[in-house]
Design an enzyme around this catalytic site. Structure first.
Site, PDB file in Angstrom:
ATOM      1  N   CYS A 115     -46.675  -7.397  -7.624  1.00  0.00           N
ATOM      2  CA  CYS A 115     -45.561  -8.343  -7.738  1.00  0.00           C
ATOM      3  C   CYS A 115     -45.229  -8.840  -6.320  1.00  0.00           C
ATOM      4  O   CYS A 115     -44.914  -8.050  -5.430  1.00  0.00           O
ATOM      5  CB  CYS A 115     -44.361  -7.656  -8.386  1.00  0.00           C
ATOM      6  SG  CYS A 115     -42.939  -8.736  -8.562  1.00  0.00           S
ATOM      7  N   CYS A 137     -29.253 -10.034 -10.972  1.00  0.00           N
ATOM      8  CA  CYS A 137     -30.338  -9.759 -10.026  1.00  0.00           C
ATOM      9  C   CYS A 137     -29.804  -9.312  -8.674  1.00  0.00           C
ATOM     10  O   CYS A 137     -28.948  -9.974  -8.079  1.00  0.00           O
ATOM     11  CB  CYS A 137     -31.179 -11.022  -9.876  1.00  0.00           C
ATOM     12  SG  CYS A 137     -32.443 -10.865  -8.618  1.00  0.00           S
ATOM     13  N   GLU A 156     -40.058  -7.363  -0.161  1.00  0.00           N
ATOM     14  CA  GLU A 156     -40.610  -6.266  -0.934  1.00  0.00           C
ATOM     15  C   GLU A 156     -41.748  -6.755  -1.793  1.00  0.00           C
ATOM     16  O   GLU A 156     -41.724  -7.883  -2.287  1.00  0.00           O
ATOM     17  CB  GLU A 156     -39.516  -5.664  -1.801  1.00  0.00           C
ATOM     18  CG  GLU A 156     -38.407  -5.137  -0.931  1.00  0.00           C
ATOM     19  CD  GLU A 156     -37.428  -4.283  -1.684  1.00  0.00           C
ATOM     20  OE1 GLU A 156     -37.186  -4.551  -2.857  1.00  0.00           O
ATOM     21  OE2 GLU A 156     -36.925  -3.345  -1.059  1.00  0.00           O
ATOM     22  N   CYS A 167     -32.904 -14.877  -1.989  1.00  0.00           N
ATOM     23  CA  CYS A 167     -33.024 -15.921  -3.010  1.00  0.00           C
ATOM     24  C   CYS A 167     -31.708 -16.674  -3.114  1.00  0.00           C
ATOM     25  O   CYS A 167     -30.638 -16.091  -2.979  1.00  0.00           O
ATOM     26  CB  CYS A 167     -33.375 -15.313  -4.367  1.00  0.00           C
ATOM     27  SG  CYS A 167     -33.746 -16.584  -5.605  1.00  0.00           S
ATOM     28  N   CYS A 200     -37.758  -5.129 -12.228  1.00  0.00           N
ATOM     29  CA  CYS A 200     -37.345  -6.533 -12.228  1.00  0.00           C
ATOM     30  C   CYS A 200     -35.876  -6.680 -11.869  1.00  0.00           C
ATOM     31  O   CYS A 200     -35.024  -6.000 -12.428  1.00  0.00           O
ATOM     32  CB  CYS A 200     -37.531  -7.125 -13.617  1.00  0.00           C
ATOM     33  SG  CYS A 200     -39.215  -7.523 -13.950  1.00  0.00           S
ATOM     34  N   CYS A 240     -28.976 -15.616  -9.904  1.00  0.00           N
ATOM     35  CA  CYS A 240     -28.926 -15.057 -11.261  1.00  0.00           C
ATOM     36  C   CYS A 240     -28.014 -13.832 -11.217  1.00  0.00           C
ATOM     37  O   CYS A 240     -28.141 -12.993 -10.327  1.00  0.00           O
ATOM     38  CB  CYS A 240     -30.317 -14.664 -11.735  1.00  0.00           C
ATOM     39  SG  CYS A 240     -31.470 -16.042 -11.717  1.00  0.00           S
TER      40      CYS A 240
END
Ligand code: SF4
Length: 375
Positions: free
Chosen positions: A132, A146, A96, A139, A362, A143
């Protein structure tokens, strides 16, 4: 139907394109023509690069060469103007990329002030925009706040796939890079410093070939300390942002398990040693999680941690998502946290959530296909 190229030219710099042309018994200026066609004119197909002799184009395509643009698979448009692009690559993977007209306030105070260019003349409705960019499919950093972390990491993106996201969005938005102001943030899916070489090559392509100044780029890391040290030695580099998200090791470890490997002492040590340029500040990103890291005492700890660092802080009130075990703090708590930092003379900005309704904000990038209304 798109044909998977055996090799993509997008991702090669001018020197590499020149080498390729010379190998084909062409004069070396063909390399520059190729680079201009790919990165400046954003030509999609090799056959359409009319500055090149047809024999060269045919020779390259005959060997399975193509420019190799990523494809826009879907666009999700937010009521605030943000667009979340789902961008696909030749092997079927996708990431994305987010287009934010007017940015999200995160640029404020870092030398590329958010509203300084209001007087510029533009043909578009926006005055400046931020893209962005993703660096990996998924990933591995995990975190806890996220959604991207839920995907795990599938693979690294190539330099061409990283720069290619920017190019397809610039073309889709019909941006004239010479006259319109674009900021790039490498804060999409993935940890750029775990794909360091490809990320840095993409940066060099975007600076040298596409023409976006490095001063308008920011990369965010979760805190990969050895790469922060390498990054400080780069001749061409974006500005650095570090995801802090915890004011002591206990809190940070609960939110970012990576802190076990590189704790706050090591992270802040690398931050202190980081060679900042004139007027440059190190950005610390801090996602506020209700009742976890957002108390006044946490703010006072942040003040102590940042003592002696030319820093600015971006506060982000958690953007909610399914299976995320945290709540968004109330605005009063966010304001109180901000005030404590301001009282200590630390520049601190609250990032506006952009595109929350389309899962573009975010920590929300996980290739969500359905649109769920968030209150
Ligand atoms: S916040 Fe960034 S580093 Fe952390 S899991 Fe999400 S994408 Fe990875």
């Amino acid at each position: 139907m798109s044909i998977t190229p055996q090799f993509a030219l997008l991702g090669l710099d001018q020197q590499e394109l020149t080498k390729l042309a010379v190998e084909k018994q062409q004069p070396s200026f063909r390399g520059k023509q190729l680079a201009d066609a790919i990165y400046r004119q954003r030509v999609e197909k090799l056959a359409d690069v009319t500055t090149l002799p047809q024999s060269l184009r045919e020779s390259l395509t005959g060997e399975g060469g193509e420019i190799g643009w990523p494809t826009i698979l879907k666009r999700f448009v937010s009521q605030d103007g943000t667009i979340r692009y789902l961008i696909g690559f030749a092997d079927g993977e996708s990431v994305e990329t987010v287009w934010m007209p007017e940015g999200d306030g995160g640029e404020a105070g870092d030398g590329t002030d958010a509203y300084e260019d209001r007087a510029e003349r533009h043909s578009h409705e926006w005055h400046r925009a931020t893209i962005c960019v993703s660096s990996q499919v998924g990933c591995a950093v995990n975190c806890q706040f996220c959604l991207t972390a839920k995907l795990g990491v599938q693979r690294n993106l190539t330099a061409g796939e990283i720069a290619g996201q920017v190019l397809v969005v610039l073309r889709d938005q019909d941006v004239d890079i010479a006259t319109e102001r674009i900021n790039l943030v490498f804060m999409g899916m993935g940890e750029p410093f775990l794909n360091y070489d490809n990320f840095m090559k993409a940066v060099r392509l975007l600076v040298s070939e596409v023409g976006i100044p490095e001063s308008r780029m920011t990369v965010s890391t979760a805190g990969i300390v050895p790469r922060i040290e390498d990054f400080g030695r780069e001749a061409i580099r974006p500005k650095l942002a570090i995801s802090l998200n915890g004011s002591n090791d206990e809190v940070r470890e609960s939110v970012m398990p990576l802190n076990r490997k590189w704790d706050l002492e090591r992270l802040l040590g690398a931050a202190r040693a980081f060679p900042l340029r004139n007027r440059e500040r190190l950005t610390f990103e801090y996602v506020l999680l209700d009742g976890v890291n957002d108390a006044p005492e946490n703010a006072r700890e942040v003040v102590r941690l940042l003592n002696g660092i030319r820093a600015k802080v971006n506060l982000i009130a958690l953007n909610p998502g399914p299976d995320i075990p945290y709540e968004t703090p109330r605005p009063e708590r966010v304001n109180k946290f901000q005030q404590i930092l301001l009282d200590a003379d630390i520049p601190v900005f609250i990032r506006r959530p952009r595109g929350r309704d389309i899962y573009a904000a975010c920590g929300q990038l996980k290739r969500t296909e359905e649109l769920v209304s968030l209150s």
